[in-house]
Design an enzyme around this catalytic site. Structure first.
Site, PDB file in Angstrom:
ATOM      1  N   HIS A 169       0.826  -1.207   0.000  1.00 38.15           N
ATOM      2  CA  HIS A 169       0.000   0.000   0.000  1.00 38.15           C
ATOM      3  C   HIS A 169       0.861   1.260   0.000  1.00 38.15           C
ATOM      4  O   HIS A 169       1.190   1.805   1.052  1.00 38.15           O
ATOM      5  CB  HIS A 169      -0.924  -0.021   1.229  1.00 38.15           C
TER       6      HIS A 169
ATOM      7  N   HIS B 113     -10.737   1.487  -1.752  1.00 36.54           N
ATOM      8  CA  HIS B 113     -10.102   2.707  -1.247  1.00 36.54           C
ATOM      9  C   HIS B 113     -10.866   3.927  -1.719  1.00 36.54           C
ATOM     10  O   HIS B 113     -10.900   4.232  -2.900  1.00 36.54           O
ATOM     11  CB  HIS B 113      -8.654   2.784  -1.732  1.00 36.54           C
TER      12      HIS B 113
ATOM     13  N   HIS C  30      -6.016   0.117   5.754  1.00 34.49           N
ATOM     14  CA  HIS C  30      -6.081   0.727   7.088  1.00 34.49           C
ATOM     15  C   HIS C  30      -6.512  -0.312   8.113  1.00 34.49           C
ATOM     16  O   HIS C  30      -7.394  -0.071   8.948  1.00 34.49           O
ATOM     17  CB  HIS C  30      -7.016   1.942   7.088  1.00 34.49           C
TER      18      HIS C  30
ATOM     19  N   ARG D 268      -2.031   8.753  -6.058  1.00 35.24           N
ATOM     20  CA  ARG D 268      -2.481   9.323  -4.788  1.00 35.24           C
ATOM     21  C   ARG D 268      -3.985   9.113  -4.628  1.00 35.24           C
ATOM     22  O   ARG D 268      -4.779   9.583  -5.461  1.00 35.24           O
ATOM     23  CB  ARG D 268      -2.162  10.818  -4.823  1.00 35.24           C
TER      24      ARG D 268
ATOM     25  N   ARG E 203       2.337  11.604   8.551  1.00 35.24           N
ATOM     26  CA  ARG E 203       3.737  11.701   8.145  1.00 35.24           C
ATOM     27  C   ARG E 203       4.692  11.996   9.290  1.00 35.24           C
ATOM     28  O   ARG E 203       5.892  12.079   9.091  1.00 35.24           O
ATOM     29  CB  ARG E 203       3.891  12.785   7.081  1.00 35.24           C
TER      30      ARG E 203
ATOM     31  N   GLU F 290       1.136   2.638   3.686  1.00 36.71           N
ATOM     32  CA  GLU F 290       0.542   3.835   3.081  1.00 36.71           C
ATOM     33  C   GLU F 290       1.549   4.992   3.078  1.00 36.71           C
ATOM     34  O   GLU F 290       1.170   6.148   3.177  1.00 36.71           O
ATOM     35  CB  GLU F 290      -0.752   4.244   3.799  1.00 36.71           C
TER      36      GLU F 290
END
Lengths: 338, 338
Positions: free
Chosen positions: A6, A175, A220, A69, A287, A281
């Protein structure tokens, strides 16, 4: 070999996003879309080397299943033509990344979904991308971007894309994209809700009786599902469905995009390791560095390393399951003697 | 003393639900609502004694904070007048249950919300119910029933009810109702999504700066939040918000409606025991017996008992936190010497 299932190209060169903006402006003004800008190989190389490739190496993974993205798919913008142009532009860019770094990235495509439009164009774009070497797609269960106007994933509306996926033997990651509904923060609510919603749809329906070979990845960490595993087992029972392992989990996997140790611990406590794919991800939703650990929140391999999995289980989660769920990836690796 | 913070009157006598049906039929046909039917004390007694009261005793709890059936609130049906009549009928029935079993039940009210309508009527109904001895309300963040057309909970639209809650010193449980959106199974998706959504709204906004005394309970163990606690800590950081303990958790609590041991273990691992209220949602969403344990899925006290909490922590979770979050309950208990 360690495969991250991912990863999104969240660091694409600026011209790419600028073109999207001008495309949407042209749509609103009734003009044809502008020509797609020139992006050099060096620009692409730089955008990858300084970000995903650097982090991949730092964190000790070998390969990423790489897609456009997710938040920028924005299927609710424009119309089907606009979504088609945007999907092709995004997918072609992924193909260039894969061409420049073939040992590290393999492509998963964005589909040209659009609210109210059928899935014929999505099936065609999937086929085009698979011919370019892609191994799967991202399927948006809510192309309306938080208005949830499409039918559930178990509805026949979705069958054209499922039929094409089965024909091509590629999976989809379920997604969503960004949200135009102010109730739903994209990565904090809409993503997680969509994961939970899709899983419950699979419990209610009987999709995998019609498509026994269909494979779907819920990202997730499966949304809220593992945390509420007892609720879902109980609801399946109340709805007179077979146990979840038979009814859903033969066809559905979860990734490991859960950004703290207790969450990963729970995931592995309740879900069979055969249904868990390593994913981060990265570079994505979260981040920063966790002040409690001093490491990146999304460095999910650290959490997995701490589980003390057997060698066989670790091999499944870190690569074997990905090669099973994405057989075209497995074929590509085998062709390289891997 | 053990207080279950989350019980609904899901076993109300049949006349009550039949009246609702005829009320909605009358609304659709442009006729005035029919008169509310006679329901005897014996019928109410029976509906409670054979269900909630029996289970409460079997499971070893003493008291339930009791509200109308959440899935039947259905604020998306009818209009504001219809919702007003229905809320009053439901709340009056709760008042009768409390009157018949004052040692075991204390009331929380349903609000007469309606899509697009303001919250003046809700504030008035809350005040009426508090005058009858109720100690809180259930606030539906999505009165459109799965269309999510209302603004986020941090929007000033909601301030009239928050102002009234602060004035009366009562909390709300954030609880959606049934879903008219086929994407969302009510108890399997809509409930959990709403919990997750509300929490993320509180992160994005700054509601508790305006209402430092406001207290909200997010049910179902906080939706997906504890499982993704790292994600939420990271998102708060990315949004330049204070740590969650300061920014949200002074005003927000979670209940324990998580129907398996690993989920409860996780909840207590990541959330401070000062922010967790024992709840079961009994008789509610999941009514069966877990074949893995031989016990009811929703017998959540069993999971808590297995945590090995200190006596002080157990006292907080099983009663102290509820008395803090619902001070009118605390006052009522103190008046009885408890």
């Amino acid at each position: 070999m360690i495969i991250d299932c991912h990863g999104h190209y969240t660091t694409a060169p600026g011209q790419h996003d600028l073109w999207r903006k001008s495309q949407l402006t042209a749509f609103r003004e009734g003009r044809p879309s502008p020509g797609y800008p020139a992006i050099s190989d060096d620009e692409i190389r730089e955008s990858i080397e300084q970000n995903q490739l650097r982090l991949l190496r730092e964190r000790g993974a070998d390969m990423t299943i790489f897609s456009p993205r997710a938040s920028a798919m924005a299927h609710h913008e424009g119309d089907e033509r606009v979504s088609g142009e945007w999907a092709r532009a995004c997918n072609d860019l992924i193909a260039r990344v894969v061409g420049l770094f073939p040992e590290t990235f393999i492509g998963v495509c964005q589909l040209p979904q659009s609210p109210g439009a059928g899935l014929t164009a999505s099936a065609a774009e999937l086929e085009r991308c698979v011919q370019m070497g892609f191994v799967g797609c991202n399927l948006n269960p809510d192309p309306s971007g938080g208005r949830w106007t499409a039918p559930p994933l178990t509805d026949r509306y979705w069958y054209p894309i499922f039929e094409k996926m089965v024909e091509l033997d590629v999976p989809a990651m379920v997604h969503v994209s960004s949200s135009c509904n102010p109730n739903f923060h994209a990565t904090g609510a809409h993503y997680i809700n969509a994961d939970t919603t899709a899983f419950m749809q699979f419990i209610q329906g009987d999709l995998f009786a019609d498509f026994p070979g269909l494979r779907l990845v819920i990202p997730h960490g499966g949304g809220a599902v593992p945390y509420h595993w007892g609720r879902y087992r109980g609801l399946a029972d109340m709805l007179h469905k077979p146990p979840l392992d038979e009814h859903v989990m033969r066809n559905v996997s979860f990734d490991t995009c859960v950004y703290h140790q207790p969450g990963i611990d729970l995931l592995f406590e309740v879900i069979d390791t055969g249904s868990i794919l390593f994913g981060s991800e990265m570079v994505g939703a979260v981040r920063g560095i966790d002040p409690q650990t001093g490491h990146y929140f999304d460095d999910t391999k650290r959490y997995i390393d701490k589980l003390g999995l057997s060698e066989a289980d670790a091999a499944k989660v870190l690569s074997g399951n990905a090669r099973r769920v994405y057989p075209r990836l497995d074929q590509a690796l085998r062709a390289r003697g891997l």
